[in-house]
Design an enzyme around this catalytic site. Structure first.
Site, PDB file in Angstrom:
ATOM      1  N   HIS A 275      21.880  13.943 -12.811  1.00 21.45           N
ATOM      2  CA  HIS A 275      22.225  12.933 -13.070  1.00 21.45           C
ATOM      3  C   HIS A 275      23.384  11.553 -13.243  1.00 21.45           C
ATOM      4  O   HIS A 275      23.920  12.442 -13.762  1.00 21.45           O
ATOM      5  CB  HIS A 275      20.933  12.340 -14.755  1.00 21.45           C
ATOM      6  CG  HIS A 275      20.154  11.186 -13.990  1.00 21.45           C
ATOM      7  ND1 HIS A 275      21.541  10.061 -15.034  1.00 21.45           N
ATOM      8  CD2 HIS A 275      19.058  10.446 -14.126  1.00 21.45           C
ATOM      9  CE1 HIS A 275      20.341   9.026 -15.276  1.00 21.45           C
ATOM     10  NE2 HIS A 275      19.266   9.072 -14.385  1.00 21.45           N
ATOM     11  N   GLU A 335      12.834  13.026 -12.197  1.00 20.38           N
ATOM     12  CA  GLU A 335      12.095  13.098 -10.632  1.00 20.38           C
ATOM     13  C   GLU A 335      11.284  14.864 -10.556  1.00 20.38           C
ATOM     14  O   GLU A 335      10.449  14.470  -9.611  1.00 20.38           O
ATOM     15  CB  GLU A 335      12.962  13.234  -9.187  1.00 20.38           C
ATOM     16  CG  GLU A 335      13.883  11.846  -9.790  1.00 20.38           C
ATOM     17  CD  GLU A 335      12.907  10.785  -9.512  1.00 20.38           C
ATOM     18  OE1 GLU A 335      11.930  10.276  -9.689  1.00 20.38           O
ATOM     19  OE2 GLU A 335      13.330   9.618  -8.541  1.00 20.38           O
TER      20      GLU A 335
HETATM   21  N1  COA Z   1      22.175  20.766  -6.980  1.00 19.87           N
HETATM   22  C1  COA Z   1      23.391  20.446  -6.513  1.00 19.87           C
HETATM   23  N2  COA Z   1      24.695  20.137  -6.942  1.00 19.87           N
HETATM   24  C2  COA Z   1      24.663  19.268  -7.582  1.00 19.87           C
HETATM   25  C3  COA Z   1      23.520  18.107  -7.722  1.00 19.87           C
HETATM   26  C4  COA Z   1      21.677  19.179  -7.639  1.00 19.87           C
HETATM   27  N3  COA Z   1      21.122  18.626  -8.156  1.00 19.87           N
HETATM   28  N4  COA Z   1      23.686  17.109  -8.564  1.00 19.87           N
HETATM   29  C5  COA Z   1      24.819  16.765  -7.830  1.00 19.87           C
HETATM   30  N5  COA Z   1      25.559  18.706  -6.988  1.00 19.87           N
HETATM   31  C6  COA Z   1      26.847  18.784  -7.792  1.00 19.87           C
HETATM   32  C7  COA Z   1      27.171  18.019  -6.456  1.00 19.87           C
HETATM   33  O1  COA Z   1      27.600  18.644  -5.830  1.00 19.87           O
HETATM   34  C8  COA Z   1      29.151  17.556  -7.146  1.00 19.87           C
HETATM   35  O2  COA Z   1      30.023  19.105  -7.122  1.00 19.87           O
HETATM   36  P1  COA Z   1      31.102  19.671  -6.414  1.00 19.87           P
HETATM   37  O3  COA Z   1      32.002  18.890  -8.161  1.00 19.87           O
HETATM   38  O4  COA Z   1      31.643  20.321  -6.675  1.00 19.87           O
HETATM   39  O5  COA Z   1      31.551  18.883  -5.078  1.00 19.87           O
HETATM   40  C9  COA Z   1      28.957  18.093  -9.179  1.00 19.87           C
HETATM   41  O6  COA Z   1      27.641  18.318  -9.140  1.00 19.87           O
HETATM   42  C10 COA Z   1      28.117  16.294  -9.448  1.00 19.87           C
HETATM   43  O7  COA Z   1      28.046  15.996  -8.796  1.00 19.87           O
HETATM   44  P2  COA Z   1      28.300  14.305  -8.527  1.00 19.87           P
HETATM   45  O8  COA Z   1      27.720  13.589  -7.476  1.00 19.87           O
HETATM   46  O9  COA Z   1      29.067  13.718  -9.028  1.00 19.87           O
HETATM   47  O10 COA Z   1      27.068  13.241  -9.186  1.00 19.87           O
HETATM   48  P3  COA Z   1      26.898  12.413  -9.493  1.00 19.87           P
HETATM   49  O11 COA Z   1      26.398  11.890 -11.312  1.00 19.87           O
HETATM   50  O12 COA Z   1      27.229  11.809  -9.045  1.00 19.87           O
HETATM   51  O13 COA Z   1      25.331  12.622  -9.180  1.00 19.87           O
HETATM   52  C11 COA Z   1      22.817  12.147  -8.555  1.00 19.87           C
HETATM   53  C12 COA Z   1      23.569  11.954  -9.909  1.00 19.87           C
HETATM   54  C13 COA Z   1      21.511  12.255  -8.981  1.00 19.87           C
HETATM   55  C14 COA Z   1      22.150  11.578  -7.473  1.00 19.87           C
HETATM   56  C15 COA Z   1      23.086  13.914  -8.200  1.00 19.87           C
HETATM   57  O14 COA Z   1      22.579  15.008  -9.284  1.00 19.87           O
HETATM   58  C16 COA Z   1      22.050  14.030  -7.172  1.00 19.87           C
HETATM   59  O15 COA Z   1      21.594  13.977  -5.742  1.00 19.87           O
HETATM   60  N6  COA Z   1      20.647  14.865  -7.716  1.00 19.87           N
HETATM   61  C17 COA Z   1      19.503  15.206  -6.219  1.00 19.87           C
HETATM   62  C18 COA Z   1      18.411  14.031  -6.740  1.00 19.87           C
HETATM   63  C19 COA Z   1      18.528  13.467  -7.391  1.00 19.87           C
HETATM   64  O16 COA Z   1      17.589  13.934  -8.034  1.00 19.87           O
HETATM   65  N7  COA Z   1      17.706  12.480  -7.114  1.00 19.87           N
HETATM   66  C20 COA Z   1      17.409  11.831  -8.467  1.00 19.87           C
HETATM   67  C21 COA Z   1      17.828  11.587  -9.896  1.00 19.87           C
HETATM   68  S1  COA Z   1      17.358  10.914 -11.030  1.00 19.87           S
END
Ligand code: COA
Length: 398
Positions: A275, A335
């Site tokens: 998140h 979710e």
């Molecule tokens: N599965 C695998 N790896 C994940 C992940 C997940 N669900 N969420 C984050 N990561 C990893 C990223 O690949 C990144 O790894 P890296 O640093 O080696 O490249 C690291 O964790 C940080 O990710 P980042 O994109 O900076 O986190 P964020 O805070 O911007 O992303 C989300 C938040 C929600 C977009 C992300 O966690 C995600 O895509 N989750 C899955 C989709 C989802 O459930 N969305 C609903 C949100 S309520």
């Protein structure tokens, strides 16, 4: 902050004061109008939550009856909306969110000739459900959203829409309009818990969109239609559908670890985890996990084994995410159990995001009213990084 300092994505920039909800990502705490989400979501009817957001306090029994009647009398939608939903349902390129966006935009059309619910009362005014008064229009939008989504679904399934029933509660009426059958108490409770849990969540992208449009003193239909567009994006409201697909796959194979390792080895993200704001388990995940557990145990037709397999999957996923992404604190988000609970209560997977809209329109409209209460046009600046001082070249010389 210096005037030229850039905050990509407006991250951590405060642009509004709100009394509606408070999100603490470090502590994993969500308050709605002061109530912890763990207290509010399983105990309130959705109407009580809506009243709370609009009035800042819970209603008395009489106030709640009155509010329920007002909402129920605004559930019908214009015939022109049904025609448009029919066209959307026949077009395979249109998702339920596209249908909701288009349907929402048509709600300003006069409804004098609209679909009446069974025994629906006369409207309180003659100008149709949505006609320029923000307070009244906000109620009409909240009331009409389930009708729009359910009508689209019925038409998409080759059936005629089911008229709203004013004697049913908001959540029960939505389920009945989807299936044509009266839902059980457990199904209604499960859906209400979900609607309450996700009704508002700080200044997320769709809420910000709604407030921005409202701040121009445009109308509420425009503000809410824009918000639906923002919610449609996969980074915002699109994850629970893929979560269910994943759970159904694993439920069949029984090998959560193998499935997850394959995805993580391929560099894929696991839907339902991680998140932007929460660094701990999303508090709504706990609320929805408890609700799903209670629902699957109570409902004789509920598949308890499916809930157990989802819980095992969650544990395996959290462990593997810690192994593959150490130090990232990737925990369960809202979710994951949204998918488990909505699947249980009988909301089709294709409608998960639109059902999020059915809940969040309560927050969007309350934010619009709050914005208008003490309005200042939302108008940030950009930093110009393009060329300067270019000389005009006539077209024949280019
Ligand atoms: N599965 C695998 N790896 C994940 C992940 C997940 N669900 N969420 C984050 N990561 C990893 C990223 O690949 C990144 O790894 P890296 O640093 O080696 O490249 C690291 O964790 C940080 O990710 P980042 O994109 O900076 O986190 P964020 O805070 O911007 O992303 C989300 C938040 C929600 C977009 C992300 O966690 C995600 O895509 N989750 C899955 C989709 C989802 O459930 N969305 C609903 C949100 S309520």
């Amino acid at each position: 902050m210096g005037t030229d300092e850039l905050r990509a994505g407006l991250e951590n920039v405060v642009v509004a004061e709100t009394r509606l909800s408070s999100v603490d990502g470090e502590a994993g705490e969500l308050l709605v109008a002061g109530y912890p989400i763990e207290e509010l979501a399983p105990n309130a009817s959705f109407e009580e939550t809506l009243y709370l957001l609009r009035n800042g306090r819970l209603p008395t029994a009489d106030e709640l009856d009155d509010f329920r009647e007002k909402l129920a009398s605004r559930r019908s939608i214009p015939d022109a909306t049904i025609d448009l939903l029919r066209a959307a349902a026949e077009d395979d390129g249109q998702s339920a969110m596209d249908a909701l966006r288009m349907g929402a935009a048509t709600l300003s059309l006069g409804a004098a000739d609209g679909r009446g619910g069974e025994g629906e009362r006369e409207r309180e005014d003659e100008s149709g459900p949505v006609g320029g008064d923000p307070d009244r229009d906000s109620l009409s939008l909240v009331a009409a959203f389930p009708t729009v989504v359910a009508a689209y679904w019925r038409l998409r399934s080759g059936e005629e829409p089911v008229d709203p029933r004013p004697d049913l509660r908001h959540a029960a009426n939505y389920l009945r309009m989807l299936t044509g059958e009266l839902p059980t108490e457990a199904e209604t409770w499960g859906l209400e818990t979900y609607l309450n849990a996700v009704v508002d969540h700080g200044l997320n992208a769709s809420t910000f969109t709604a407030r921005t449009i409202a701040s121009t003193e445009s109308d509420l239909v425009s503000a809410i239609t824009g918000a639906v567009g923002a919610l449609k994006g996969p980074l915002h409201g699109g994850a629970p559908g893929p979560v269910l697909a994943m759970l159904l796959d694993v439920d069949e194979s029984g090998d959560a670890e193998g499935y997850l390792r394959e995805k993580l080895d391929a560099g894929e993200r696991i839907m339902g985890f991680g998140h932007r704001v929460y660094r701990v388990r999303d508090p709504r995940a706990a609320v929805l996990s408890d609700a799903a557990e209670r629902f699957y145990a109570a409902e004789s037709g509920g598949d308890e084994a499916f809930f157990e397999s989802a819980r095992t999957f969650e544990g395996t996923a959290v462990d593997l995410l810690a192994e593959y992404k150490p130090g990232r604190n990737l925990e369960t988000n809202v979710e994951f159990y949204t998918a488990v609970l909505l699947h249980g209560v009988g909301v089709p997977q294709e409608l998960f995001s639109a059902t999020f809209g059915v809940a969040r329109v309560g927050g969007w409209t309350a934010h619009c009213l709050e914005q208008l209460d003490d309005n200042r046009l939302i108008r940030p600046r950009s930093r110009y990084v393009g060329a300067r001082g270019r000389e005009w070249t006539p077209i024949e010389d280019r």
